[in-house]
Enzyme design. Sequence first.
Site, PDB file in Angstrom:
ATOM      1  CB  ILE A   1      16.652 -36.076  -1.232  1.00 20.80           C
ATOM      2  CG1 ILE A   1      16.872 -37.126  -2.335  1.00 20.80           C
ATOM      3  CG2 ILE A   1      15.518 -36.512  -0.306  1.00 20.80           C
ATOM      4  CD1 ILE A   1      17.294 -38.509  -1.828  1.00 20.80           C
TER       5      ILE A   1
ATOM      6  N   GLY B   1      25.455 -29.478  -3.782  1.00 18.90           N
ATOM      7  CA  GLY B   1      24.165 -28.779  -3.811  1.00 18.90           C
ATOM      8  C   GLY B   1      24.310 -27.440  -4.514  1.00 18.90           C
TER       9      GLY B   1
ATOM     10  CB  ALA C   1      25.758 -37.958   2.110  1.00 19.90           C
TER      11      ALA C   1
ATOM     12  CB  SER D   1      21.742 -46.267   0.514  1.00 20.23           C
ATOM     13  OG  SER D   1      21.682 -46.965  -0.706  1.00 20.23           O
TER      14      SER D   1
ATOM     15  CE1 TYR E   1      26.067 -42.656  -0.622  1.00 20.17           C
ATOM     16  CE2 TYR E   1      25.089 -44.806  -1.050  1.00 20.17           C
ATOM     17  CZ  TYR E   1      24.953 -43.451  -0.831  1.00 20.17           C
ATOM     18  OH  TYR E   1      23.701 -42.889  -0.810  1.00 20.17           O
TER      19      TYR E   1
ATOM     20  CE  LYS F   1      24.022 -42.788   2.717  1.00 20.38           C
ATOM     21  NZ  LYS F   1      23.788 -41.403   3.166  1.00 20.38           N
TER      22      LYS F   1
ATOM     23  NE  ARG G   1      21.406 -50.169  -9.315  1.00 19.82           N
ATOM     24  CZ  ARG G   1      21.993 -51.350  -9.521  1.00 19.82           C
ATOM     25  NH1 ARG G   1      21.314 -52.464  -9.355  1.00 19.82           N
ATOM     26  NH2 ARG G   1      23.261 -51.422  -9.872  1.00 19.82           N
TER      27      ARG G   1
ATOM     28  NE  ARG H   1      28.931 -47.018 -12.770  1.00 20.47           N
ATOM     29  CZ  ARG H   1      28.340 -45.829 -12.659  1.00 20.47           C
ATOM     30  NH1 ARG H   1      29.007 -44.723 -12.918  1.00 20.47           N
ATOM     31  NH2 ARG H   1      27.095 -45.740 -12.278  1.00 20.47           N
TER      32      ARG H   1
HETATM   33  N1  LIG Z   1      19.370 -39.976  -4.531  1.00 27.54           N
HETATM   34  C1  LIG Z   1      19.236 -41.237  -4.149  1.00 27.54           C
HETATM   35  O1  LIG Z   1      18.780 -42.088  -4.918  1.00 27.54           O
HETATM   36  C2  LIG Z   1      19.627 -41.667  -2.758  1.00 27.54           C
HETATM   37  C3  LIG Z   1      19.434 -43.005  -2.394  1.00 27.54           C
HETATM   38  C4  LIG Z   1      19.782 -43.427  -1.107  1.00 27.54           C
HETATM   39  C5  LIG Z   1      20.285 -42.511  -0.211  1.00 27.54           C
HETATM   40  N2  LIG Z   1      20.488 -41.219  -0.587  1.00 27.54           N
HETATM   41  C6  LIG Z   1      21.045 -40.304   0.404  1.00 27.54           C
HETATM   42  O2  LIG Z   1      20.182 -39.178   0.507  1.00 27.54           O
HETATM   43  C7  LIG Z   1      20.952 -38.017   0.820  1.00 27.54           C
HETATM   44  C8  LIG Z   1      20.709 -36.939  -0.213  1.00 27.54           C
HETATM   45  O3  LIG Z   1      21.107 -37.432  -1.490  1.00 27.54           O
HETATM   46  P1  LIG Z   1      20.892 -36.592  -2.828  1.00 27.54           P
HETATM   47  O4  LIG Z   1      20.602 -37.555  -3.894  1.00 27.54           O
HETATM   48  O5  LIG Z   1      19.969 -35.472  -2.562  1.00 27.54           O
HETATM   49  O6  LIG Z   1      22.374 -36.071  -3.077  1.00 27.54           O
HETATM   50  P2  LIG Z   1      22.942 -34.605  -3.321  1.00 27.54           P
HETATM   51  O7  LIG Z   1      24.387 -34.782  -3.641  1.00 27.54           O
HETATM   52  O8  LIG Z   1      22.076 -33.861  -4.275  1.00 27.54           O
HETATM   53  O9  LIG Z   1      22.789 -33.932  -1.894  1.00 27.54           O
HETATM   54  C9  LIG Z   1      23.762 -34.019  -0.888  1.00 27.54           C
HETATM   55  C10 LIG Z   1      23.966 -32.614  -0.330  1.00 27.54           C
HETATM   56  O10 LIG Z   1      24.936 -32.691   0.718  1.00 27.54           O
HETATM   57  C11 LIG Z   1      25.829 -31.600   0.577  1.00 27.54           C
HETATM   58  N3  LIG Z   1      27.112 -31.984   1.182  1.00 27.54           N
HETATM   59  C12 LIG Z   1      28.025 -32.870   0.703  1.00 27.54           C
HETATM   60  N4  LIG Z   1      29.071 -32.943   1.538  1.00 27.54           N
HETATM   61  C13 LIG Z   1      28.811 -32.092   2.570  1.00 27.54           C
HETATM   62  C14 LIG Z   1      29.519 -31.729   3.746  1.00 27.54           C
HETATM   63  N5  LIG Z   1      30.716 -32.254   4.038  1.00 27.54           N
HETATM   64  N6  LIG Z   1      28.953 -30.821   4.570  1.00 27.54           N
HETATM   65  C15 LIG Z   1      27.761 -30.269   4.276  1.00 27.54           C
HETATM   66  N7  LIG Z   1      27.039 -30.571   3.177  1.00 27.54           N
HETATM   67  C16 LIG Z   1      27.572 -31.484   2.332  1.00 27.54           C
HETATM   68  C17 LIG Z   1      25.941 -31.359  -0.911  1.00 27.54           C
HETATM   69  O11 LIG Z   1      26.395 -30.052  -1.224  1.00 27.54           O
HETATM   70  C18 LIG Z   1      24.513 -31.623  -1.357  1.00 27.54           C
HETATM   71  O12 LIG Z   1      23.738 -30.436  -1.321  1.00 27.54           O
HETATM   72  C19 LIG Z   1      22.404 -38.497   0.885  1.00 27.54           C
HETATM   73  O13 LIG Z   1      22.702 -38.847   2.214  1.00 27.54           O
HETATM   74  C20 LIG Z   1      22.398 -39.756   0.033  1.00 27.54           C
HETATM   75  O14 LIG Z   1      23.432 -40.637   0.388  1.00 27.54           O
HETATM   76  C21 LIG Z   1      20.172 -40.780  -1.845  1.00 27.54           C
END
Ligand SMILES: NC(=O)c1ccc[n+]([C@@H]2O[C@H](COP(=O)([O-])OP(=O)(O)OC[C@H]3O[C@@H](n4cnc5c(N)ncnc54)[C@H](O)[C@@H]3O)[C@@H](O)[C@H]2O)c1
Length: 312
Positions: A15, A39, A77, A119, A144, A148, A211, A268
């Site tokens: 994202i 990432g 995250a 979330s 998790y 949040k 979902r 799960r």
């Molecule tokens: N994808 C979804 O459906 C969804 C839904 C609800 C919330 N979110 C939230 O949106 C955000 C992005 O999610 P995403 O799906 O893009 O996940 P993602 O895992 O692709 O992105 C998370 C990024 O955070 C980086 N990261 C992890 N730990 C870190 C740290 N300690 N320091 C610095 N960087 C760190 C990772 O390298 C990664 O690039 C997250 O907070 C996630 O909880 C995602």
Amino acid sequence: MPSKTALVTGGAGFIGSHIVGRLIQEGYHVAVVDDLSAGRREQLHPEATFYQMDVADPALKDVLVKERPWVVSHHAAQSTIPASLRDPVHDARVNVLGSVNLMEACRAAGVQRVVFASSGGAIYGNPDYLPCDESHPLRPLAPYGAAKAAVEGYLATYGRSFGLRYTVLRYGNVYGPRQNPQGEAGVIAIFALAMLQGRQPVIYGSGEQERDFVYISDAVEANVLAIQRSADGVYNIGSGEGTSVNRIFTHLKGILSYREEPRYEPVRLADVLKVRLDCSRARRELAWRPTVALEEGLKHTVEYLGLIDQTR
Ligand SMILES: NC(=O)c1ccc[n+]([C@@H]2O[C@H](COP(=O)([O-])OP(=O)(O)OC[C@H]3O[C@@H](n4cnc5c(N)ncnc54)[C@H](O)[C@@H]3O)[C@@H](O)[C@H]2O)c1
């Protein structure tokens, strides 16, 4: 005039990387903080200033003081529910302490606004009513979701006591290009890649769990609107519809002309049964609405994964 710098944590992830691209299009200078634990370097925007750093690192303050961002989009995250169940301490270290560390850095750097990726899928637990609005009690089943909820609480406290302004976006299940198809979260990417590679997708439980799926460009738009409108508050961001995992399987099967049936495995731990989000507040206050229908979003995602898979 506010400086037009935005800092995106998690900007190398799914994202976050899309948000970076969009903010650069909007004319922002963008700085990214990401430790690349999940990432990918290829997803970093060439025009963004990149800091490879853990969000829990005390040196984060120096980055914010140097960049002086006007807005911080917090998307870094530990982003999967199963990992939070295996190691809740790690989850809390990154997702709670990392976020508090970021808020302290924001305070030191005089940041105007934080947009936080929360979330809607995990924070309510098994809802009392559907669709779930933002006033529904928070009863997360997994660490998790608890993290949040904790961060939302910290933001409210920082708002009250230190004047930090913030927007919380409670996403449904975001899907689309760049979601990691080899991870534990992101059922659409995982199923589509398995089908493309002739493997049998695994469904945990009956597959009737529902979902709220929202396409990536719609999630990004919510971020842009929140920033442009200086929206203070908490917003559900989803399609408003519940779609079962079995239904996702059937849709993708049709798009990819896949022939096999899924393999069913035990449900799960901490899997929410059914959730869908009432997004009328975002509609009213942000003028946001989802624009990409599930069928269309699935096709874009499959096209992207097909191209990536051919280059492997
Ligand atoms: N994808 C979804 O459906 C969804 C839904 C609800 C919330 N979110 C939230 O949106 C955000 C992005 O999610 P995403 O799906 O893009 O996940 P993602 O895992 O692709 O992105 C998370 C990024 O955070 C980086 N990261 C992890 N730990 C870190 C740290 N300690 N320091 C610095 N960087 C760190 C990772 O390298 C990664 O690039 C997250 O907070 C996630 O909880 C995602």
